[in-house]
Design an enzyme around this catalytic site. Structure first.
Site, PDB file in Angstrom:
ATOM      1  CG  HIS A  16      30.425   8.044  -0.982  1.00 15.59           C
ATOM      2  ND1 HIS A  16      31.637   7.628  -0.526  1.00 15.59           N
ATOM      3  CD2 HIS A  16      30.582   8.297  -2.307  1.00 15.59           C
ATOM      4  CE1 HIS A  16      32.494   7.604  -1.532  1.00 15.59           C
ATOM      5  NE2 HIS A  16      31.887   8.002  -2.621  1.00 15.59           N
ATOM      6  CD  GLU A  71      38.786   7.616  -7.265  1.00 14.80           C
ATOM      7  OE1 GLU A  71      37.952   8.343  -6.733  1.00 14.80           O
ATOM      8  OE2 GLU A  71      38.535   6.457  -7.633  1.00 14.80           O
ATOM      9  CG  ASP A 131      38.067   9.061  -3.085  1.00 13.84           C
ATOM     10  OD1 ASP A 131      38.031   8.995  -1.850  1.00 13.84           O
ATOM     11  OD2 ASP A 131      37.253   8.477  -3.826  1.00 13.84           O
ATOM     12  CB  CYS A 138      33.070  12.993 -12.051  1.00 14.17           C
ATOM     13  SG  CYS A 138      34.208  11.721 -11.486  1.00 14.17           S
TER      14      CYS A 138
HETATM   15  C1  PEP Z   1      35.584  11.203  -6.357  1.00 15.28           C
HETATM   16  O1  PEP Z   1      36.318  10.565  -5.605  1.00 15.28           O
HETATM   17  O2  PEP Z   1      35.735  12.415  -6.593  1.00 15.28           O
HETATM   18  C2  PEP Z   1      34.440  10.546  -7.027  1.00 15.28           C
HETATM   19  C3  PEP Z   1      33.730  11.175  -7.923  1.00 15.28           C
HETATM   20  O3  PEP Z   1      34.123   9.285  -6.661  1.00 15.28           O
HETATM   21  P1  PEP Z   1      33.354   8.915  -5.297  1.00 15.28           P
HETATM   22  O4  PEP Z   1      32.804  10.182  -4.710  1.00 15.28           O
HETATM   23  O5  PEP Z   1      32.292   7.939  -5.644  1.00 15.28           O
HETATM   24  O6  PEP Z   1      34.440   8.323  -4.437  1.00 15.28           O
HETATM   25 MG    MG Z   2      36.252   8.449  -5.541  1.00 17.57          MG
END
Ligand code: PEP
Ligand code: MG
Length: 596
Positions: A200, A443, A467, A514
């Site tokens: 993140h 995910e 994820d 995403c």
């Molecule tokens: C993901 O897991 O791909 C996602 C978009 O959510 P995050 O990166 O916030 O876990």
């Molecule tokens: Mg995620």
């Protein structure tokens, strides 16, 4: 500036594109929850400020405990509230405090380290006692100690949002909450020892447009404040003491970089459509309301993912229903009719909030994260958030999305909750969109495998590959040591994505993606070919992906996708996709992937 020192190049993982040339500011460990204090010498000059930091942390901890004591006094019996008196006694223990101050002075070590060492001695002395009462006091000591250490370390957080001028930040680690605090005006770039492209911290760097390199082992100890370095976020290098010739080369690269982004920006109004007229929706991932300005600038057709947990992470007090309503309403209004997918809070894992999450979980990514935390422990937070989102749905094209779903039962419970809240709003005559769409992040491997079942319960899917890859391949997305195994084109991942797209199609719902895979040009042909309806990513990546889509033919992409899902290795599939990319967009392969 010729430094006269030897030029050294460190290779890490490129996390956020861009080039920065400047002076280093070293940042020690800190964060919302405390990190293991480091045994490293401080200068004599730093002793008074370490002692001050320690005393300030004690004052802050005392005030926090008194505050909690007041809150619980009204709810529990007096004898139970008195455990906080025991906690206060620890904060006010003069002997302990003198010992810490003395150690800071004599051993010239940082305050958090001295306090940690001394408290560990007390704890081990008590834990060998047989008396259960005395043994039980160790928990109190550990509890207060972790508060104090976190407050000592927290003092450094002020540094992050108020830098003394333009600097390149070097740290062993920056948590997502540290990164969210960074002073955008003055941080030219950052480079850290931990992390990978989908941690993140890296995602935030891209969204904040701060060049960054992660996973640079042993970099921190090689540097001092004021050292002169170059950070190349395109290829993932940090150059210490660059020679004049290297500096000139990078000055040139900086100019090229500006030109490259300016050119992409000129295309931001063009439709993301293949040569044979198939369109792919391109949307933005955002963390803050302000990010919508960037999203619009780069031509996003709405917001595919609003990571709302950042409203909680560095907040002094939790955002109320009205606070959230105002944010979601402004976001929805500023996007006019374009969609905005608001994801309910995804706290836990590496995204911690001192008010809500626990730092004690052994496997936080497999623990009380996202909807699990909300359904098990903090329904209040989820109810407040859903009320706020529903109210905002009266002002734009708002959709609700739930993260970290693993089974149908979770979806049923969440839908029931939304239904109950809708009934309450109706009763109170509060406006909202009764047909607001509900979707889920796919995910986890289990959600992808039962996508057919889940598709019957929701209006849309959004595949969270960050994820999905981590959980399917058992590779911690933030761990630089296993980053080489983090392969989005692994046959298992392509198979799951394909399955999810098919389940969505069979059930006539739409599917977005995403995760960071959406912004990586190397995967665009495969993803488009598989039939993903929308790709959502950090605004700054939209230009590159738009350009690739506009140079592609759908039948070519479909052919690549079909072949890739049959490949036996990640490398094979990637090669197929890259070959097409090289044919249609060599400029992107050369610039975005190999550096300028
Ligand atoms: C993901 O897991 O791909 C996602 C978009 O959510 P995050 O990166 O916030 O876990
Ligand atoms: Mg995620």
């Amino acid at each position: 500036m010729e430094t006269g020192k030897r030029e050294i190049v460190f290779h890490g993982i490129p996390a956020s594109p861009g080039i920065a040339i400047g002076t280093v500011l070293l940042i020690g460990h800190h964060g919302n929850t405390y990190k293991m204090p480091e045994d490293k010498a401080i200068s004599e000059d730093a002793i008074p400020s370490e002692i001050l930091k320690f005393n300030n942390a004690l004052d802050k901890t005392r005030a926090e405990i008194q505050d909690i004591q007041k809150q619980v006094q009204s709810k529990v019996e007096e004898k139970d509230a008195s455990i906080f008196d025991a906690h206060l006694l620890i904060v006010d223990d003069k002997m302990l405090m003198n010992e810490v101050e003395e150690m800071i002075r004599k051993k010239t070590r940082p305050a958090d380290f001295c306090f940690y060492r001394i408290i560990q001695r007390y704890v081990s002395a008590l834990s060998v006692m047989t008396d259960p009462y005395i043994k039980g006091r160790t928990a109190d000591i550990e509890d207060v100690a972790s508060r104090i250490i976190s407050n000592i370390q927290g003092q450094q957080r002020q540094v992050l949002d108020h830098l003394p001028g333009q600097r390149i930040i070097i740290a062993r680690d920056l948590t997502p909450s540290d990164t969210a605090l960074l002073d955008r005006e003055n941080v030219q770039a950052f480079a850290i020892e931990t992390g990978s492209r989908t941690s993140h911290t890296a995602i935030l760097a891209r969204s904040m447009q701060i060049p960054a390199v992660v996973g640079l082992q042993k970099l921190y100890e090689r540097l001092q404040n004021g050292d002169f370095v170059i950070v190349d976020g395109f290829i993932g290098t940090v150059i210490i003491n660059p020679k004049e010739e290297t500096q000139n080369l990078y000055a040139l690269k900086e100019t090229k970089e500006e030109q490259y982004y300016a050119d992409l920006l000129k295309e931001s109004r063009l439709r993301p459509e293949t040569i044979d007229a198939f369109s792919v929706q391109l949307a933005a991932n955002i963390e803050h309301l302000n990010d919508i300005t960037q999203a619009k600038l780069y031509g996003a057709a709405g917001v595919g993912l609003f990571r709302t947990e950042y409203l909680y992470i560095n907040a002094q007090v939790l955002p109320s229903e009205d606070d959230q309503f105002n944010i979601y309403k402004s976001a929805a209004e500023s996007l006019e009719d374009q969609p905005i997918i608001i994801r309910t809070l995804d706290l836990g894992g590496d995204k911690l909030s001192s008010h809500i999450t626990s730092s004690k979980e052994l496997n936080p990514f497999l623990g009380l994260r996202a909807v699990r935390l909300c359904l098990q422990k903090r329904q209040d937070l989820l109810i407040t958030q859903i009320r706020a989102i529903l109210r905002a749905s009266a002002f734009g094209n708002v959709k609700i999305m739930f993260p970290m779903i693993t089974c149908a039962d979770e979806v049923d419970k969440l839908k029931e909750m939304v239904e109950e809240i809708k009934q309450e709003l109706l009763k109170s005559k509060i406006d909202f969109n009764r047909d607001v769409e509900l979707g889920i992040m796919v995910e986890t491997p289990s959600a992808a495998i039962i996508a057919d079942v889940l598709a019957q319960k929701v209006d849309f899917f959004s595949i969270g590959t960050n994820d999905l890859v981590q959980y399917t391949l058992a590779v911690d997305r933030g761990n630089e040591n296993v980053a080489y195994l983090y392969q989005p084109s692994h046959p298992a991942i392509l198979d799951l994505i394909n399955r999810v797209v098919k389940a969505a199609r069979n059930n006539k719902i739409w599917v977005s993606l995403c995760g960071e895979m959406a912004s990586d040009p190397r995967y665009t042909p495969i993803l488009v070919g598989l039939g993903i309806n929308e790709l959502s990513m950090s605004p700054v990546s939209l230009g590159v992906i738009r350009r690739i889509i506009r140079r592609m033919r759908m039948h070519e992409a479909e052919e690549i996708a079909e072949k890739s899902i049959k490949c036996k290795t990640a490398e094979e599939a990637l090669e197929l996709s890259e070959n097409l990319l090289m044919k249609i967009a060599p400029d992107i392969v050369n610039i975005a992937l190999k550096g300028l």
